[in-house]
Design an enzyme around this catalytic site. Structure first.
Site, PDB file in Angstrom:
ATOM      1  N   GLU A 178     -20.833  23.190 -16.890  1.00 56.08           N
ATOM      2  CA  GLU A 178     -21.407  23.935 -18.011  1.00 56.08           C
ATOM      3  C   GLU A 178     -22.653  24.683 -17.612  1.00 56.08           C
ATOM      4  O   GLU A 178     -23.424  24.208 -16.776  1.00 56.08           O
ATOM      5  CB  GLU A 178     -21.821  22.948 -19.103  1.00 56.08           C
ATOM      6  CG  GLU A 178     -20.709  22.086 -19.576  1.00 56.08           C
ATOM      7  CD  GLU A 178     -21.194  21.091 -20.620  1.00 56.08           C
ATOM      8  OE1 GLU A 178     -22.272  21.306 -21.201  1.00 56.08           O
ATOM      9  OE2 GLU A 178     -20.474  20.108 -20.838  1.00 56.08           O
ATOM     10  N   CYS A 237     -29.693  27.947 -18.016  1.00 52.56           N
ATOM     11  CA  CYS A 237     -29.732  26.542 -17.621  1.00 52.56           C
ATOM     12  C   CYS A 237     -28.457  26.261 -16.825  1.00 52.56           C
ATOM     13  O   CYS A 237     -27.354  26.518 -17.314  1.00 52.56           O
ATOM     14  CB  CYS A 237     -29.795  25.674 -18.879  1.00 52.56           C
ATOM     15  SG  CYS A 237     -29.741  23.914 -18.534  1.00 52.56           S
ATOM     16  N   CYS A 297     -22.859  13.042 -13.355  1.00 52.46           N
ATOM     17  CA  CYS A 297     -24.175  12.672 -12.833  1.00 52.46           C
ATOM     18  C   CYS A 297     -24.159  11.185 -12.521  1.00 52.46           C
ATOM     19  O   CYS A 297     -23.543  10.401 -13.242  1.00 52.46           O
ATOM     20  CB  CYS A 297     -25.259  12.971 -13.863  1.00 52.46           C
ATOM     21  SG  CYS A 297     -26.938  12.639 -13.250  1.00 52.46           S
ATOM     22  N   CYS A 300     -28.774   7.746 -16.954  1.00 51.25           N
ATOM     23  CA  CYS A 300     -29.748   7.662 -18.054  1.00 51.25           C
ATOM     24  C   CYS A 300     -28.968   7.344 -19.335  1.00 51.25           C
ATOM     25  O   CYS A 300     -27.974   8.013 -19.642  1.00 51.25           O
ATOM     26  CB  CYS A 300     -30.518   8.969 -18.195  1.00 51.25           C
ATOM     27  SG  CYS A 300     -31.411   9.395 -16.682  1.00 51.25           S
ATOM     28  N   CYS A 337     -27.869  10.048 -22.095  1.00 53.06           N
ATOM     29  CA  CYS A 337     -27.405  11.373 -21.660  1.00 53.06           C
ATOM     30  C   CYS A 337     -25.880  11.441 -21.572  1.00 53.06           C
ATOM     31  O   CYS A 337     -25.240  10.514 -21.065  1.00 53.06           O
ATOM     32  CB  CYS A 337     -28.020  11.695 -20.304  1.00 53.06           C
ATOM     33  SG  CYS A 337     -27.439  13.237 -19.581  1.00 53.06           S
ATOM     34  N   CYS A 385     -26.492  19.702 -22.016  1.00 50.71           N
ATOM     35  CA  CYS A 385     -25.715  19.452 -20.820  1.00 50.71           C
ATOM     36  C   CYS A 385     -24.745  18.295 -20.987  1.00 50.71           C
ATOM     37  O   CYS A 385     -25.099  17.240 -21.477  1.00 50.71           O
ATOM     38  CB  CYS A 385     -26.652  19.165 -19.653  1.00 50.71           C
ATOM     39  SG  CYS A 385     -28.079  18.192 -20.120  1.00 50.71           S
TER      40      CYS A 385
HETATM   41  N1  SAH Z   1     -31.018  15.053 -13.515  1.00 49.73           N
HETATM   42  C1  SAH Z   1     -32.086  15.950 -13.916  1.00 49.73           C
HETATM   43  C2  SAH Z   1     -31.577  17.076 -14.809  1.00 49.73           C
HETATM   44  C3  SAH Z   1     -31.008  16.507 -16.069  1.00 49.73           C
HETATM   45  S1  SAH Z   1     -30.990  17.382 -17.577  1.00 49.73           S
HETATM   46  C4  SAH Z   1     -33.156  15.161 -14.627  1.00 49.73           C
HETATM   47  O1  SAH Z   1     -32.975  13.971 -14.850  1.00 49.73           O
HETATM   48  O2  SAH Z   1     -34.194  15.735 -14.928  1.00 49.73           O
HETATM   49  C5  SAH Z   1     -32.607  17.832 -17.991  1.00 49.73           C
HETATM   50  C6  SAH Z   1     -33.319  16.968 -19.008  1.00 49.73           C
HETATM   51  O3  SAH Z   1     -32.580  16.779 -20.217  1.00 49.73           O
HETATM   52  C7  SAH Z   1     -33.652  15.585 -18.471  1.00 49.73           C
HETATM   53  O4  SAH Z   1     -34.992  15.299 -18.758  1.00 49.73           O
HETATM   54  C8  SAH Z   1     -32.714  14.714 -19.274  1.00 49.73           C
HETATM   55  O5  SAH Z   1     -33.152  13.383 -19.356  1.00 49.73           O
HETATM   56  C9  SAH Z   1     -32.695  15.419 -20.607  1.00 49.73           C
HETATM   57  N2  SAH Z   1     -31.607  15.039 -21.514  1.00 49.73           N
HETATM   58  C10 SAH Z   1     -30.392  14.564 -21.203  1.00 49.73           C
HETATM   59  N3  SAH Z   1     -29.669  14.333 -22.305  1.00 49.73           N
HETATM   60  C11 SAH Z   1     -30.429  14.678 -23.347  1.00 49.73           C
HETATM   61  C12 SAH Z   1     -30.236  14.671 -24.771  1.00 49.73           C
HETATM   62  N4  SAH Z   1     -29.107  14.275 -25.304  1.00 49.73           N
HETATM   63  N5  SAH Z   1     -31.265  15.094 -25.542  1.00 49.73           N
HETATM   64  C13 SAH Z   1     -32.410  15.527 -24.993  1.00 49.73           C
HETATM   65  N6  SAH Z   1     -32.641  15.579 -23.673  1.00 49.73           N
HETATM   66  C14 SAH Z   1     -31.667  15.148 -22.860  1.00 49.73           C
END
Ligand code: SAH
Length: 383
Positions: free
Chosen positions: A108, A121, A128, A132, A135, A351
């Protein structure tokens, strides 16, 4: 030049078509290929320019390239390895592309328009591996790294959606995947985005977001680029971060912050700390105080991301009042804070969420099925 730039990754190829995606090759590699077929070296530059700057989507349309070379190119290469599986447009000016790779896997990427800014983005992996808990991207683990071409194609395909003459102003590497787990391919792609022969974007307009892999942060610092680093902190204490960001158990908050400090020292670039606000979990005044104390004395910026709900996960977005209070407490500790705005709600712009819904709908199962159509659409967050 980064040492691994010429190590071209092998994206999946189908048995019926062995042609390679053009952007998986480095400029040097394409030049050698063109010269080996008896053409002048500058033809390679011309071909790349057609795709990267002049928005060509086929070799046929490259009218000032000799016909013989265009035919040879057609036999050896495809302009794009990905195809658009879905294009969503949101009323707030957000475009989302679901791209299908040669091996059928889907990734995406998003284009967001605001004032005169065009921010994209992009993703770096299929899935991944960081896990987390809140996510959508990591729910099924990581499948593979994206190739340099697959990363670059996201940029080019989104740029091609802009009206002629308009260009991208910012890139955030915040899509699917852990950016620094695919550092070599990411840098190979970003170097094209930021070179004059490429898209000519300034390195300072690119933000790389990471869960915080200390070794990789130092590797990036040593590359002597000016990319903006965003570290996903999400919690001010070891115990809470272990809960929300499971890889923290192996890394530890202190090591993440030390590496970020080193990045700042090496590059002079202020680091941003991202903090997803989850209702009742990390959004209390005590959490804000602990975050402020943890970052005190650092030239840091905090970016609060109100959670975008993911269907099937138990987390919620905090109330506006809780967000306001959190901001006040952190600011009170002398740290600069912004809260991200939400964009692209109608098109599952966050994402990992669109891919998940499309795949669930295809099988008629899973949290993205029409049964859950009432769940508010997720969104991507931008500054
Ligand atoms: N792996 C990288 C990029 C991930 S996406 C990282 O961890 O930074 C970028 C940001 O979006 C990260 O801070 C991630 O924790 C956050 N994120 C993921 N899912 C989310 C959601 N549902 N709502 C808000 N932020 C989210």
């Amino acid at each position: 030049m980064h040492p691994n730039h010429d190590a071209s990754p092998e994206p999946g190829t189908t048995s019926s078509d062995s042609r390679r995606p053009l952007l998986d090759a480095s400029a040097d590699e394409l030049r050698a290929w063109v010269e080996a077929r008896g053409h002048r070296a500058f033809r390679a530059r011309q071909v790349r320019e057609w795709v990267i700057q002049r928005r060509a989507e086929s070799f046929e349309g490259m009218t000032d390239v000799p016909l013989a070379l265009r035919r040879q190119l057609d036999e050896g290469w495809v302009v794009f390895g990905t195809k658009v599986a879905f294009h969503g447009v949101s009323p707030d000016g957000t475009d989302k592309l679901l791209l299908e790779c040669l091996d059928g896997r889907r990734i995406e990427c998003v284009l967001m328009a605001e004032d005169r800014r065009h921010t994209i983005c992009i993703s770096t992996q299929v899935g991944c591996g960081m896990g987390c808990v809140f996510c959508a991207s990591g729910l099924k683990g990581v499948e593979r790294n994206l190739s340099r071409g697959e990363i670059l194609e996201q940029v080019i395909r989104l740029r091609n959606l802009l009206p002629a003459g308009e260009s991208l102003t910012n890139v955030v590497v915040m899509g699917m995947g852990e950016s620094l787990a695919n550092l070599d391919n990411l840098i190979a792609a970003l170097d094209v985005v930021c070179s004059p022969e490429g898209l000519g974007m300034g390195q300072r307009r690119v933000t790389i977001s990471t869960v915080g892999l200390p070794g990789k942060i130092r590797e990036l610092a040593a590359l002597d680029r000016q990319y903006h680093l965003a570290v996903s902190l999400h919690a001010p204490t070891e115990a809470l971060r272990n809960e929300l960001v499971p890889v923290n158990e192996k890394i530890g908050l202190a090591a993440v912050l030390e590496a970020a400090d080193d990045y700042f020292r090496a590059t002079g670039r202020q680091v941003t700390y991202e903090y997803v606000l989850l209702h009742g979990i990390n959004d209390r005044p005590g959490d804000a105080e602990a975050l402020g104390s943890r970052l005190k004395g650092r030239k840091a910026h905090v970016n609060l991301i109100p959670y975008n709900p993911v269907a099937g996960l138990p987390y919620e977005r905090p109330t506006p009042e809780a967000i306001r209070r959190f901001v006040e407490v952190v600011r009170g500790r002398g740290i600069s804070v912004t809260v991200r705005k939400t964009k692209g709600r109608a098109i599952d712009a966050a994402c990992g969420q669109l891919r998940r819904r499309v795949e669930a709908e295809a099988t008629g199962t899973g949290p993205g099925s029409p049964l859950l159509a009432d769940v508010p659409g997720p969104a991507i967050a931008v500054e």
